[in-house]
Scaffold this motif. Structure first.
Motif, short mmCIF file in Angstrom:
data_model
loop_
_atom_site.label_atom_id
_atom_site.label_comp_id
_atom_site.label_asym_id
_atom_site.label_seq_id
_atom_site.Cartn_x
_atom_site.Cartn_y
_atom_site.Cartn_z
N GLY A 59 0.80 -1.21 0.00
CA GLY A 59 0.00 0.00 0.00
C GLY A 59 0.84 1.26 0.00
O GLY A 59 2.06 1.22 0.00
N ALA A 60 0.15 2.36 0.02
CA ALA A 60 0.79 3.68 0.03
C ALA A 60 -0.30 4.69 0.35
O ALA A 60 -1.44 4.33 0.64
CB ALA A 60 1.43 3.97 -1.32
N CYS A 61 0.07 5.95 0.28
CA CYS A 61 -0.93 7.00 0.53
C CYS A 61 -2.10 6.84 -0.44
O CYS A 61 -1.92 6.47 -1.59
CB CYS A 61 -0.30 8.38 0.31
SG CYS A 61 0.96 8.79 1.49
N GLN A 62 -3.27 7.09 0.06
CA GLN A 62 -4.50 7.05 -0.72
C GLN A 62 -4.77 5.69 -1.35
O GLN A 62 -5.32 5.60 -2.44
CB GLN A 62 -4.49 8.15 -1.78
CG GLN A 62 -4.36 9.54 -1.20
CD GLN A 62 -4.31 10.62 -2.26
OE1 GLN A 62 -4.38 10.35 -3.45
NE2 GLN A 62 -4.18 11.84 -1.82
N SER A 63 -4.38 4.63 -0.66
CA SER A 63 -4.67 3.28 -1.12
C SER A 63 -6.02 2.83 -0.57
O SER A 63 -6.50 3.33 0.44
CB SER A 63 -3.61 2.30 -0.62
OG SER A 63 -2.39 2.54 -1.24
N PHE A 64 -6.60 1.87 -1.22
CA PHE A 64 -7.83 1.24 -0.76
C PHE A 64 -7.40 0.16 0.23
O PHE A 64 -7.35 -1.02 -0.06
CB PHE A 64 -8.59 0.65 -1.95
CG PHE A 64 -9.96 0.13 -1.65
CD1 PHE A 64 -10.56 0.28 -0.42
CD2 PHE A 64 -10.66 -0.55 -2.63
CE1 PHE A 64 -11.82 -0.21 -0.16
CE2 PHE A 64 -11.92 -1.04 -2.40
CZ PHE A 64 -12.50 -0.87 -1.17
N PHE A 65 -7.06 0.60 1.46
CA PHE A 65 -6.40 -0.29 2.41
C PHE A 65 -7.28 -1.44 2.85
O PHE A 65 -6.79 -2.51 3.16
CB PHE A 65 -5.84 0.49 3.61
CG PHE A 65 -6.87 1.05 4.54
CD1 PHE A 65 -7.30 0.32 5.63
CD2 PHE A 65 -7.39 2.31 4.33
CE1 PHE A 65 -8.23 0.84 6.50
CE2 PHE A 65 -8.33 2.83 5.20
CZ PHE A 65 -8.75 2.10 6.28
N GLU A 66 -8.59 -1.25 2.88
CA GLU A 66 -9.48 -2.35 3.26
C GLU A 66 -9.35 -3.54 2.30
O GLU A 66 -9.30 -4.68 2.71
CB GLU A 66 -10.94 -1.89 3.31
CG GLU A 66 -11.25 -0.87 4.37
CD GLU A 66 -11.16 0.55 3.87
OE1 GLU A 66 -10.53 0.79 2.80
OE2 GLU A 66 -11.71 1.44 4.55
N ALA A 67 -9.28 -3.24 1.01
CA ALA A 67 -9.14 -4.30 0.01
C ALA A 67 -7.75 -4.93 0.05
O ALA A 67 -7.61 -6.14 -0.15
CB ALA A 67 -9.41 -3.74 -1.39
N ILE A 68 -6.74 -4.14 0.35
CA ILE A 68 -5.38 -4.69 0.44
C ILE A 68 -5.27 -5.64 1.62
O ILE A 68 -4.71 -6.73 1.51
CB ILE A 68 -4.34 -3.55 0.51
CG1 ILE A 68 -4.36 -2.74 -0.79
CG2 ILE A 68 -2.95 -4.11 0.77
CD1 ILE A 68 -3.53 -1.48 -0.75
N ILE A 69 -5.82 -5.27 2.76
CA ILE A 69 -5.82 -6.14 3.94
C ILE A 69 -6.65 -7.40 3.65
O ILE A 69 -6.27 -8.50 4.02
CB ILE A 69 -6.35 -5.40 5.17
CG1 ILE A 69 -5.41 -4.26 5.58
CG2 ILE A 69 -6.59 -6.35 6.34
CD1 ILE A 69 -4.03 -4.69 6.04
N ALA A 70 -7.78 -7.25 2.97
CA ALA A 70 -8.63 -8.40 2.64
C ALA A 70 -7.92 -9.39 1.72
O ALA A 70 -8.24 -10.58 1.72
CB ALA A 70 -9.93 -7.93 2.00
N SER A 71 -6.93 -8.92 0.96
CA SER A 71 -6.19 -9.81 0.06
C SER A 71 -5.09 -10.57 0.79
O SER A 71 -4.28 -11.23 0.16
CB SER A 71 -5.60 -9.03 -1.11
OG SER A 71 -4.54 -8.21 -0.67
N ARG A 72 -5.07 -10.49 2.12
CA ARG A 72 -4.17 -11.23 3.00
C ARG A 72 -2.82 -10.55 3.19
O ARG A 72 -1.84 -11.19 3.52
CB ARG A 72 -3.99 -12.67 2.56
CG ARG A 72 -5.29 -13.45 2.62
CD ARG A 72 -5.14 -14.89 2.20
NE ARG A 72 -4.14 -15.58 3.00
CZ ARG A 72 -3.36 -16.54 2.53
NH1 ARG A 72 -3.47 -16.92 1.28
NH2 ARG A 72 -2.48 -17.14 3.30
N SER A 73 -2.77 -9.25 2.98
CA SER A 73 -1.59 -8.50 3.38
C SER A 73 -1.63 -8.36 4.90
O SER A 73 -2.70 -8.24 5.48
CB SER A 73 -1.60 -7.12 2.74
OG SER A 73 -0.53 -6.35 3.19
N LYS A 74 -0.48 -8.43 5.54
CA LYS A 74 -0.46 -8.32 7.00
C LYS A 74 -0.66 -6.88 7.44
O LYS A 74 -1.28 -6.60 8.45
CB LYS A 74 0.87 -8.84 7.57
CG LYS A 74 1.09 -10.31 7.33
CD LYS A 74 0.21 -11.14 8.21
CE LYS A 74 0.59 -12.59 8.04
NZ LYS A 74 -0.31 -13.49 8.70
N PHE A 75 -0.10 -5.95 6.72
CA PHE A 75 -0.17 -4.54 7.06
C PHE A 75 -0.33 -3.73 5.81
O PHE A 75 0.14 -4.10 4.75
CB PHE A 75 1.12 -4.08 7.76
CG PHE A 75 1.45 -4.86 9.00
CD1 PHE A 75 0.86 -4.57 10.20
CD2 PHE A 75 2.35 -5.90 8.94
CE1 PHE A 75 1.16 -5.30 11.34
CE2 PHE A 75 2.67 -6.64 10.07
CZ PHE A 75 2.07 -6.34 11.27
#
Length: 63
Positions: free
Chosen positions: A42-58
């Protein structure tokens, strides 16, 4: 977030989040069962909910 995008739940309103998600999914496919893989994505202005849902830890969130 793309300036013309108004829906915060649409992955296509974010410039790079879909690429972060694809990378996390590919990395998880190659994960060894005997090793713990920690993925920061991720980075600034990322869709962090979707990134976490894809099994990223942070998801990296900065301001």
């Amino acid at each position: 977030m793309i300036k013309t995008g108004g829906n915060y739940d649409d992955i296509y309103n974010y410039r790079n989040s879909r690429y972060f998600i694809k990378s996390v999914i590919e990395a998880r496919k190659n994960e060894r069962p005997d090793k713990d893989m920690v993925i920061f994505a991720g980075a600034c202005q990322s869709f962090f909910e979707a990134i976490i849902a894809s099994r990223s830890k942070f998801c990296l969130i900065t301001s």
